[in-house]
Motif scaffolding. Structure first.
Motif, PDB file in Angstrom:
ATOM      1  N   SER A 183      39.612  20.920  62.459  1.00  0.00           N
ATOM      2  CA  SER A 183      39.113  21.592  61.255  1.00  0.00           C
ATOM      3  C   SER A 183      40.147  22.521  60.631  1.00  0.00           C
ATOM      4  N   THR A 184      41.368  22.498  61.149  1.00  0.00           N
ATOM      5  CA  THR A 184      42.438  23.323  60.570  1.00  0.00           C
ATOM      6  C   THR A 184      43.440  22.419  59.856  1.00  0.00           C
ATOM      7  N   PRO A 185      44.033  22.891  58.761  1.00  0.00           N
ATOM      8  CA  PRO A 185      45.023  22.073  58.047  1.00  0.00           C
ATOM      9  C   PRO A 185      46.162  21.655  58.967  1.00  0.00           C
ATOM     10  N   ILE A 186      46.570  20.385  58.854  1.00  0.00           N
ATOM     11  CA  ILE A 186      47.632  19.884  59.724  1.00  0.00           C
ATOM     12  C   ILE A 186      48.973  20.483  59.316  1.00  0.00           C
ATOM     13  N   LEU A 187      49.884  20.527  60.272  1.00  0.00           N
ATOM     14  CA  LEU A 187      51.257  20.964  60.031  1.00  0.00           C
ATOM     15  C   LEU A 187      52.194  19.844  60.465  1.00  0.00           C
ATOM     16  N   THR A 188      53.475  20.006  60.183  1.00  0.00           N
ATOM     17  CA  THR A 188      54.454  18.952  60.468  1.00  0.00           C
ATOM     18  C   THR A 188      55.605  19.488  61.322  1.00  0.00           C
ATOM     19  N   ALA A 189      56.617  18.660  61.514  1.00  0.00           N
ATOM     20  CA  ALA A 189      57.766  19.041  62.350  1.00  0.00           C
ATOM     21  C   ALA A 189      58.516  20.238  61.776  1.00  0.00           C
ATOM     22  N   GLU A 190      58.386  20.469  60.485  1.00  0.00           N
ATOM     23  CA  GLU A 190      59.073  21.624  59.885  1.00  0.00           C
ATOM     24  C   GLU A 190      58.457  22.953  60.319  1.00  0.00           C
ATOM     25  N   HIS A 191      57.285  22.886  60.979  1.00  0.00           N
ATOM     26  CA  HIS A 191      56.595  24.102  61.408  1.00  0.00           C
ATOM     27  C   HIS A 191      56.722  24.343  62.919  1.00  0.00           C
ATOM     28  N   LEU A 192      57.692  23.706  63.543  1.00  0.00           N
ATOM     29  CA  LEU A 192      57.857  23.829  64.996  1.00  0.00           C
ATOM     30  C   LEU A 192      58.060  25.269  65.451  1.00  0.00           C
ATOM     31  N   ASP A 193      58.673  26.081  64.619  1.00  0.00           N
ATOM     32  CA  ASP A 193      59.010  27.446  65.019  1.00  0.00           C
ATOM     33  C   ASP A 193      58.094  28.496  64.404  1.00  0.00           C
ATOM     34  N   VAL A 194      56.950  28.068  63.907  1.00  0.00           N
ATOM     35  CA  VAL A 194      55.948  29.014  63.388  1.00  0.00           C
ATOM     36  C   VAL A 194      55.312  29.747  64.568  1.00  0.00           C
ATOM     37  N   PRO A 195      55.267  31.075  64.549  1.00  0.00           N
ATOM     38  CA  PRO A 195      54.592  31.806  65.639  1.00  0.00           C
ATOM     39  C   PRO A 195      53.112  31.438  65.686  1.00  0.00           C
ATOM     40  N   LEU A 196      52.649  31.045  66.854  1.00  0.00           N
ATOM     41  CA  LEU A 196      51.252  30.638  66.997  1.00  0.00           C
ATOM     42  C   LEU A 196      50.381  31.860  67.253  1.00  0.00           C
ATOM     43  N   ASP A 197      50.280  32.690  66.217  1.00  0.00           N
ATOM     44  CA  ASP A 197      49.340  33.807  66.207  1.00  0.00           C
ATOM     45  C   ASP A 197      48.574  33.742  64.884  1.00  0.00           C
ATOM     46  N   TYR A 198      47.614  34.625  64.706  1.00  0.00           N
ATOM     47  CA  TYR A 198      46.740  34.540  63.536  1.00  0.00           C
ATOM     48  C   TYR A 198      47.507  34.673  62.228  1.00  0.00           C
ATOM     49  N   GLU A 199      48.458  35.585  62.188  1.00  0.00           N
ATOM     50  CA  GLU A 199      49.199  35.821  60.947  1.00  0.00           C
ATOM     51  C   GLU A 199      50.226  34.724  60.680  1.00  0.00           C
ATOM     52  N   GLY A 200      50.943  34.306  61.735  1.00  0.00           N
ATOM     53  CA  GLY A 200      51.997  33.314  61.565  1.00  0.00           C
ATOM     54  C   GLY A 200      51.464  31.975  61.082  1.00  0.00           C
ATOM     55  N   VAL A 201      50.397  31.509  61.703  1.00  0.00           N
ATOM     56  CA  VAL A 201      49.825  30.214  61.316  1.00  0.00           C
ATOM     57  C   VAL A 201      49.205  30.296  59.923  1.00  0.00           C
ATOM     58  N   SER A 202      48.582  31.427  59.613  1.00  0.00           N
ATOM     59  CA  SER A 202      48.002  31.611  58.278  1.00  0.00           C
ATOM     60  C   SER A 202      49.085  31.576  57.204  1.00  0.00           C
ATOM     61  N   ALA A 203      50.229  32.198  57.484  1.00  0.00           N
ATOM     62  CA  ALA A 203      51.333  32.206  56.527  1.00  0.00           C
ATOM     63  C   ALA A 203      51.881  30.803  56.294  1.00  0.00           C
ATOM     64  N   ALA A 204      51.716  29.932  57.297  1.00  0.00           N
ATOM     65  CA  ALA A 204      52.192  28.547  57.165  1.00  0.00           C
ATOM     66  C   ALA A 204      51.181  27.661  56.456  1.00  0.00           C
ATOM     67  N   GLY A 205      50.023  28.230  56.110  1.00  0.00           N
ATOM     68  CA  GLY A 205      49.032  27.478  55.359  1.00  0.00           C
ATOM     69  C   GLY A 205      47.949  26.846  56.196  1.00  0.00           C
ATOM     70  N   SER A 206      47.789  27.293  57.448  1.00  0.00           N
ATOM     71  CA  SER A 206      46.748  26.743  58.304  1.00  0.00           C
ATOM     72  C   SER A 206      46.016  27.877  59.002  1.00  0.00           C
ATOM     73  N   MET A 207      45.327  27.571  60.096  1.00  0.00           N
ATOM     74  CA  MET A 207      44.586  28.581  60.861  1.00  0.00           C
ATOM     75  C   MET A 207      44.810  28.342  62.344  1.00  0.00           C
ATOM     76  N   LEU A 208      44.832  29.434  63.110  1.00  0.00           N
ATOM     77  CA  LEU A 208      45.038  29.313  64.557  1.00  0.00           C
ATOM     78  C   LEU A 208      43.827  28.696  65.238  1.00  0.00           C
ATOM     79  N   GLY A 209      42.636  28.993  64.705  1.00  0.00           N
ATOM     80  CA  GLY A 209      41.420  28.373  65.223  1.00  0.00           C
ATOM     81  C   GLY A 209      41.248  28.535  66.718  1.00  0.00           C
ATOM     82  N   THR A 210      41.022  27.416  67.387  1.00  0.00           N
ATOM     83  CA  THR A 210      40.780  27.435  68.837  1.00  0.00           C
ATOM     84  C   THR A 210      42.049  27.133  69.630  1.00  0.00           C
TER      85      THR A 210
END
Length: 442
Positions: free
Chosen positions: A288-315
């Motif tokens: 239920s969260t927007p998919i990401l791609t290989a360009e997002h490999l280094d996105v911090p997997l926290d609430y703010e980082g994933v949100s800034a990348a256009g998705s949600m950390l969710g579960t």
């Protein structure tokens, strides 16, 4: 890379019969309860507030703040409800936790109940996982026999009863108000808010609803303290959490790490992608969260980082897909799930998910019609923010994000079936199986 992991909730999973009371107490189990009983309810709420613990079920709302919303002047009893209805595609953290160490959750339930002054707590478990229901009930029974639950707990004067309730197996009951209706014996459908559960929840009484991992994190916070918990994670997303890694990786499973770790680091921990596989797309928090791609490999997997990348950390359900996967076929499977699980209460979700499935099936068969992609996006726009609960919103996320990153595959669906563009026989899973077979034959 192993020093990146922070085993707290998972620390005892590999122990012999870790699910038993004896094994749990051998590792300091229920010591946090003794410490919590020496604190007032207000002090416990402030402790969890100060720790920065945020809900681990998807929304990331501060746990201590949610507890503080319980009104003090309400004459009705206060209830604690644990949402153990884990059923988001790709999510696999709460069920392993309850299987491996159910007493971690039970101790968290007792401490949380003291904080909100509840004398009755419910653990609502997805009905299909009967083995989990049985294990939880056995753990609660052990806790009663040891005096951790019941009347005058540890001589503190605190009384608490815990009920493990098996649901009927509906994804919608993961929505907190639908869960409450189900718990009351009604059909599970979301309620209109306000009033919010903190004011009028279960049996129209003040109720706190928290995810399994959120409640299970409380004993470690009480035991270790605010500074210890804050030493992990990031400034706004503190602590440790369980990431569920699945899909086209060598070692799928649960990885407990500080919030803010990246997918690149988690892939390293899991042995990397399968042989011959290259990362194509992934979900950071379930389907239920927007998919990401290989360009997002280094996105911090926290609430703010994933949100800034256009998705949600969710579960934190990290589903990993390689280059042999059809995005159209994958999104179709997810959308079929949401269509099936829609409770039907509101028109946008009930009708919208049905129509999205029809269009995606056409595209999957290579029989798409001109304008199908625009119609899909228009359907998503009419569901997003207009459905009664978040199920409808979640159903649109994989579609809009997939079109954003892989529009060419949807355009190809006007003329070419997904099975031709991405034949199952080309999957790296089949290639790995074939190699293993050749090795065995030789």
């Amino acid at each position: 890379m192993t020093d990146v992991l922070t085993p707290v909730l998972t620390a005892n999973w590999a122990d012999d019969r870790a699910w038993t009371l004896a094994a749990y107490e051998a590792h300091g189990g229920y010591q946090a309860l003794d410490k919590a009983l020496q604190l007032s309810p207000e002090e416990l709420v402030e402790l969890v507030k100060d720790s920065g613990l945020r809900g681990r079920g998807g929304a990331g709302f501060p746990t201590g703040m949610k507890w503080s919303f319980i009104p003090k002047d309400n004459p009705n009893p206060t209830y604690l409800v644990v949402n153990a209805d884990e059923s988001e595609p790709g999510t696999c953290k709460d069920i392993p936790l309850m299987m491996a160490s159910p007493h971690t959750l039970v101790e968290g339930v007792i401490i949380a109940s003291r904080a909100i002054e509840a004398r009755q707590a419910f653990i609502y478990v997805r009905g299909e996982v009967l083995h989990v229901v049985r294990r939880l009930r056995a753990a609660v029974r052990e806790a009663y026999e040891a005096g951790h639950v019941g009347t005058d707990i540890h001589g503190s004067g605190m009384d608490l009863d815990i009920v493990v309730h098996a649901g009927a197996g509906a994804y919608i009951c993961g929505e907190e108000t639908a869960l409450l209706d189900s718990l009351e014996g009604r059909r599970g459908q979301p309620r209109l808010r306000p009033p919010f559960p903190a004011v009028a929840g279960l049996y129209a009484s003040p109720t706190v609803i928290n995810n399994v991992e959120s409640i299970a994190s409380v004993p470690a916070i009480v035991r270790g303290g605010v500074s210890w918990f804050g030493s992990m994670g990031t400034e706004k997303s503190k602590g440790h959490t369980i990431y569920s890694l699945s899909g086209h990786v060598k070692r799928p499973g649960q990885y407990e790490a500080p919030l803010g770790i990246t997918l690149r680091e988690l892939l390293d921990l899991s042995g990397g992608m399968r042989d011959g596989a290259e990362l194509k797309f992934w979900t950071p928090g379930g389907s239920s969260t927007p998919i990401l791609t290989a360009e997002h490999l280094d996105v911090p997997l926290d609430y703010e980082g994933v949100s800034a990348a256009g998705s949600m950390l969710g579960t934190k359900a990290l589903q990993i897909f390689d280059q042999t996967t059809s995005v159209v076929r994958c999104v179709l499977r997810w959308t079929e799930f949401y269509k099936h699980e829609s409770c039907g209460k509101c028109t946008p979700c009930r009708e919208g998910t049905w129509w999205m499935v029809q269009i995606l099936r056409r595209l999957d068969r290579g029989e798409g019609q001109p304008g199908d992609i625009e119609t899909l996006l228009d359907l998503c726009d009419n569901i997003l923010g207009r459905s009664f609960c978040a199920l409808g919103d979640g159903a649109t996320s994989p579609i809009t994000s997939a079109i954003q990153y892989f529009r060419d595959e949807f355009e190809a669906g006007l003329t070419t079936p997904s099975a031709e563009l991405f034949p199952p026989s080309a999957s790296t899973l089949f290639a790995a199986t074939a190699l293993a077979g050749k090795g065995a034959a030789s």
